[in-house]
Design a protein around this motif. Structure first.
Motif: not given
Length: 222
Positions: A34-47
């Motif tokens: 659930l954290g930030i994964y850079p430049r991935e759409r699913l990682g955007f929610i981690g913001i």
């Protein structure tokens, strides 16, 4: 005197982080995805979620202490925009991590902590208020060790979050440099009290003026 908001908001945010950590332990799951994964759409929610997710007990415990102290100071000294500062630090620094950081999951409130420390330090410098400079000095003395976290020096540490939070904190301090703080309120009150104490009162009515006439001039010569 303490206001409820100064304690309530920081405690609420800390409680959410500890609840999620307890949930991980009780269900034997991991929420790092659930954290930030850079430049991935699913990682955007981690913001929006990354400040509440931590990598272990030491991680969440150390962040709890630092975030508790700094967020309390933020709400105490700059109550008018404290909510905005936390929200903007979370979104802007998180977005910078999503854009520029290494391809890995970035979790924890460290970026927010660095952002608050940076904001409190620089707003004192920008306002040039002697009393607010005390806060800047205290932050510099107590958290000078955080400077090492701005560069890659330890594996598993998101120095990108630290650096992003510090940069955002600097720009927010500049943007809100004219905001009223508890220090500026106190200075204004003390100044007004001193004026009345010395027998002076500010002229709030422009019609109240002293007219110097020739008669007055002759009297002064006598």
């Amino acid at each position: 005197m303490l206001r409820n908001k100064e304690v309530r908001i920081p405690l609420l945010l800390i409680s959410i982080a500890w609840f999620l950590y307890a949930l991980e332990l009780s269900l034997n799951i991991q929420l790092f995805h659930l954290g930030i994964y850079p430049r991935e759409r699913l990682g955007f929610i981690g913001i929006f979620l990354h400040p509440f997710i931590h990598g272990g007990f030491n991680h969440i415990f150390s962040n709890t202490i630092s975030f508790g102290i700094l967020s309390f100071a933020l709400y105490y000294f700059i109550p008018k925009v404290a909510d905005k500062i936390l929200i903007q630090l979370t979104i802007y620094s998180g977005f910078m991590v999503w854009i520029f950081a290494r391809p890995s999951f970035h979790v924890g409130a460290s970026g927010i902590i660095y952002g608050i420390a940076s904001f409190l330090f620089f707003i004192g410098l920008f306002q040039k208020n002697p009393r607010s400079l005390i806060v800047s000095l205290c932050v510099a003395v107590l958290y000078h060790g955080m400077l090492t976290g701005l560069v890659p020096n330890e594996k598993g540490i998101s120095w990108e979050s630290h650096l992003s939070g510090s940069i955002v904190g600097f720009f927010l301090a500049f943007f809100y440099r004219h905001v009223e703080t508890t220090f500026s309120q106190k200075v204004h009150t003390d100044l007004q009290h001193d004026l009345y104490k010395e027998g002076y009162q500010p002229l709030e009515n422009e019609n109240i003026k002293y007219h110097y006439t020739e008669i007055d001039k002759k009297k002064t010569k006598q």
